[in-house]
Design an enzyme around this catalytic site. Structure first.
Site, PDB file in Angstrom:
ATOM      1  N   GLY A   9       5.981   3.682   3.391  1.00  0.00           N
ATOM      2  CA  GLY A   9       6.348   4.947   4.041  1.00  0.00           C
ATOM      3  C   GLY A   9       5.949   4.872   5.508  1.00  0.00           C
ATOM      4  O   GLY A   9       5.730   3.780   6.050  1.00  0.00           O
ATOM      5  N   ILE A  12       3.180   5.594   7.147  1.00  0.00           N
ATOM      6  CA  ILE A  12       1.889   4.971   7.508  1.00  0.00           C
ATOM      7  C   ILE A  12       1.912   3.479   7.164  1.00  0.00           C
ATOM      8  O   ILE A  12       1.405   2.643   7.922  1.00  0.00           O
ATOM      9  CB  ILE A  12       0.714   5.702   6.822  1.00  0.00           C
ATOM     10  N   SER A  44       7.799  -0.956  -2.853  1.00  0.00           N
ATOM     11  CA  SER A  44       8.292   0.384  -2.567  1.00  0.00           C
ATOM     12  C   SER A  44       9.293   0.726  -3.658  1.00  0.00           C
ATOM     13  O   SER A  44       9.931  -0.168  -4.200  1.00  0.00           O
ATOM     14  CB  SER A  44       8.967   0.352  -1.189  1.00  0.00           C
ATOM     15  N   ARG A  45       9.378   2.040  -3.980  1.00  0.00           N
ATOM     16  CA  ARG A  45      10.332   2.422  -5.033  1.00  0.00           C
ATOM     17  C   ARG A  45      11.753   2.027  -4.644  1.00  0.00           C
ATOM     18  O   ARG A  45      12.529   1.598  -5.455  1.00  0.00           O
ATOM     19  CB  ARG A  45      10.264   3.937  -5.282  1.00  0.00           C
ATOM     20  N   ALA A 105      -5.749   5.334   1.739  1.00  0.00           N
ATOM     21  CA  ALA A 105      -4.860   6.352   1.148  1.00  0.00           C
ATOM     22  C   ALA A 105      -5.696   7.385   0.387  1.00  0.00           C
ATOM     23  O   ALA A 105      -6.097   8.407   0.956  1.00  0.00           O
ATOM     24  CB  ALA A 105      -3.822   5.676   0.272  1.00  0.00           C
ATOM     25  N   ARG A 106      -5.981   7.106  -0.872  1.00  0.00           N
ATOM     26  CA  ARG A 106      -6.853   7.977  -1.662  1.00  0.00           C
ATOM     27  C   ARG A 106      -7.692   7.103  -2.581  1.00  0.00           C
ATOM     28  O   ARG A 106      -7.185   6.128  -3.169  1.00  0.00           O
ATOM     29  CB  ARG A 106      -6.033   8.951  -2.513  1.00  0.00           C
ATOM     30  N   GLU A 150     -15.330  11.211  -3.782  1.00  0.00           N
ATOM     31  CA  GLU A 150     -15.896  11.606  -2.479  1.00  0.00           C
ATOM     32  C   GLU A 150     -16.680  12.900  -2.593  1.00  0.00           C
ATOM     33  O   GLU A 150     -16.226  13.809  -3.298  1.00  0.00           O
ATOM     34  CB  GLU A 150     -14.755  11.784  -1.461  1.00  0.00           C
ATOM     35  N   HIS A 153     -13.874   8.424   5.182  1.00  0.00           N
ATOM     36  CA  HIS A 153     -12.584   9.129   5.251  1.00  0.00           C
ATOM     37  C   HIS A 153     -12.255   9.550   6.696  1.00  0.00           C
ATOM     38  O   HIS A 153     -12.132  10.737   6.993  1.00  0.00           O
ATOM     39  CB  HIS A 153     -12.582  10.345   4.310  1.00  0.00           C
ATOM     40  N   GLY A 182      -9.534   8.327   8.472  1.00  0.00           N
ATOM     41  CA  GLY A 182      -8.156   7.940   8.824  1.00  0.00           C
ATOM     42  C   GLY A 182      -7.550   8.748   9.947  1.00  0.00           C
ATOM     43  O   GLY A 182      -6.985   8.208  10.896  1.00  0.00           O
TER      44      GLY A 182
HETATM   45  C1  GLV Z   1      -6.043  12.559   4.884  1.00  0.00           C
HETATM   46  O1  GLV Z   1      -6.534  11.872   4.062  1.00  0.00           O
HETATM   47  C2  GLV Z   1      -4.763  13.187   4.753  1.00  0.00           C
HETATM   48  O2  GLV Z   1      -4.168  13.145   3.666  1.00  0.00           O
HETATM   49  O3  GLV Z   1      -4.300  13.772   5.738  1.00  0.00           O
END
Ligand code: GLV
Length: 335
Positions: free
Chosen positions: A156, A158, A177-178, A239-240, A269, A287, A289
């Protein structure tokens, strides 16, 4: 009557000023996430909520707000903290903040790639521990990126921005990617190749994760998938956290089944697996980003613009559940 806008934690002033002009704003006085009880109390009677990624917004919380609630504006691109189906059922528009944090997040992914492959954490720790050292040919050798392959999970915005930066460092790009990326994107990325996840993991030198967290991506990278990676490879996650089985990753790093990792996000977290904290081959940041003044301001202003548009019954800039809007873009009648 002025709409009630609830902001669950302080956001940058330009956004607060916009919101204060748009209605009666309540801003949490606490410099911490609200507890569940505090959240439930504070949302009561709200027409719009401005939430952060640590706020869990589910059916009961939406009900605690009341039937007049029209908008939940998450100040994040990720929205795994929000039960979007529950919001849609209640006619509540959910918005996020895509685009404005793409560059900052890609910059951080690159920073982690460089930090872990060039052992910046090791170097910092050595100097701060005042350990004697002298330059020699074999001192703290890392790994070069030139000619290596970056495996991007999720191409995507990012993912693409990270890949573009990696190209500048001489890396080749593979991705999952899908759907295949447009030909011009693949070409711009030096002929990026779309691969099945297994093949990407078993061939890439650095794997970087850029998919959203969902039931489909929870523990996408588990012990089995970590074993598919090469022992010389590095894993980056901006990402997560729950996309990676953190315990399995700590084990793979400890036993050197994996050369290293760079992590900006964590499974629970703000907790971090204690084993990770003991390891030198992982770079850990909290975190960060989107953590630049410019980006955080742009995110908050975009969230405020979303709220204001919904309250004016106009189309918000970045809705997640546009089906709640009527064809003219406003929240559908009754919403
Ligand atoms: C941060 O992690 C966001 O999703 O913006």
């Amino acid at each position: 009557m002025q709409p009630r806008i609830v902001v669950t934690r302080r956001i940058p002033d330009p956004a607060l000023e916009l919101l204060a002009r748009a209605g009666k704003m309540w801003l949490s006085p606490h410099d911490r996430p609200l507890t569940r009880t505090e959240l439930q109390r504070s949302v009561s009677g709200a027409d719009a909520l401005v939430t952060l990624l640590h706020d869990r917004v589910d059916g009961p919380l939406l009900d605690a707000a009341g039937p007049q609630l029209r908008c939940v504006a998450n100040v994040a691109v990720g929205y795994d903290n929000i039960d979007v189906a529950a919001a849609t059922e209640r006619g509540v528009v959910v918005t996020n903040t895509p685009g404005v944090l793409t560059d900052a997040t890609a910059d951080l992914a690159l920073a982690l790639i460089l930090a872990v492959t060039r052992r910046l954490g090791d170097g910092e720790r050595l100097l701060r521990a005042r350990i004697p050292w002298s330059w020699h040919m074999f001192f703290m050798l890392g790994t070069g990126l030139q000619g290596k392959t970056l495996g991007v999970i999720g191409l995507g915005a990012i993912g693409q921005a990270t890949a573009r930066r990696a190209r500048a460092f001489g890396m080749n790009i593979a991705y999952t990617s899908r759907r295949p990326a447009p030909r011009e994107v693949e070409a711009e990325l030096g002929g990026a190749r779309r691969l099945p996840l297994d093949e990407l993991l078993s061939t890439a030198d650095v794997v970087t994760i850029h998919v959203p967290l969902s039931p489909n991506t929870h523990h996408l990278i588990d012990a089995e998938r970590l074993r598919q990676m090469r022992p010389e490879a590095y894993l980056i996650n901006t990402a997560r956290g729950p996309i990676v089985d953190e315990r399995a990753l700590a084990r793979a790093l400890k036993t050197q089944e994996l050369a290293g990792a760079g992590l900006d996000v964590f499974e629970r977290e703000p907790e971090i697996d204690p084993e990770l904290l003991e390891l030198d081959n992982v770079v850990l940041v909290p975190h960060l980003g989107s953590a630049t003044v410019e980006t955080r301001t742009a995110m908050a202003v975009l969230a405020a613009q979303n709220v204001i548009a919904v309250l004016r019954r106009e189309r918000p800039p970045t809705p997640i559940n546009p089906e709640v809007l009527d064809p003219a873009g406003a929240p559908a009648p009754g919403a």
